[in-house]
Design a protein around this motif. Sequence first.
Motif, PDB file in Angstrom:
ATOM      1  N   TYR A  24       0.790  -1.230   0.000  1.00  8.09           N
ATOM      2  CA  TYR A  24       0.000   0.000   0.000  1.00  8.09           C
ATOM      3  C   TYR A  24       0.824   1.283   0.000  1.00  8.09           C
ATOM      4  O   TYR A  24       0.302   2.353  -0.290  1.00  8.09           O
ATOM      5  CB  TYR A  24      -0.948   0.012   1.200  1.00  8.09           C
ATOM      6  N   ARG A  46      -6.953  -7.328   6.252  1.00  6.82           N
ATOM      7  CA  ARG A  46      -6.813  -6.067   5.526  1.00  6.82           C
ATOM      8  C   ARG A  46      -5.736  -6.168   4.457  1.00  6.82           C
ATOM      9  O   ARG A  46      -5.877  -5.602   3.378  1.00  6.82           O
ATOM     10  CB  ARG A  46      -6.506  -4.926   6.498  1.00  6.82           C
ATOM     11  N   GLY A  50      -7.827  -6.025   1.107  1.00 13.99           N
ATOM     12  CA  GLY A  50      -7.969  -4.588   0.919  1.00 13.99           C
ATOM     13  C   GLY A  50      -7.431  -4.072  -0.403  1.00 13.99           C
ATOM     14  O   GLY A  50      -6.756  -4.775  -1.149  1.00 13.99           O
ATOM     15  N   GLY A  54      -9.209   1.745  -0.468  1.00 16.30           N
ATOM     16  CA  GLY A  54      -9.985   1.376   0.718  1.00 16.30           C
ATOM     17  C   GLY A  54      -9.197   1.609   1.998  1.00 16.30           C
ATOM     18  O   GLY A  54      -9.761   2.085   3.002  1.00 16.30           O
ATOM     19  N   GLU A  55      -7.932   1.288   1.978  1.00 20.91           N
ATOM     20  CA  GLU A  55      -7.094   1.489   3.157  1.00 20.91           C
ATOM     21  C   GLU A  55      -6.899   2.973   3.448  1.00 20.91           C
ATOM     22  O   GLU A  55      -6.889   3.380   4.608  1.00 20.91           O
ATOM     23  CB  GLU A  55      -5.750   0.794   2.994  1.00 20.91           C
ATOM     24  N   LYS A  58     -10.025   4.101   5.206  1.00 17.67           N
ATOM     25  CA  LYS A  58     -10.091   3.637   6.586  1.00 17.67           C
ATOM     26  C   LYS A  58      -9.142   4.426   7.480  1.00 17.67           C
ATOM     27  O   LYS A  58      -9.442   4.649   8.646  1.00 17.67           O
ATOM     28  CB  LYS A  58      -9.755   2.144   6.663  1.00 17.67           C
TER      29      LYS A  58
END
Length: 59
Positions: A24, A46, A50, A54-55, A58
């Motif tokens: 990520y 996650r 994920g 999306g992360e 969040k």
Amino acid sequence: MSVEEDPAVMDRLKELNKLYEEKYGFAFLVFVNGTQKEIVPVFEKRLNEGTREGELQKA
């Protein structure tokens, strides 16, 4: 030694954080109201399910 200091759990968390950062591009952040051991399945889910977008939402 308490559960929070379990070397195996700490090693797993370090491994998961490295994989998460590679996938990520930023560190995993989560509020914890429990033990470090309880973070592992959340982290794994996650990481495996994920998306970067999306992360970011969040976080």
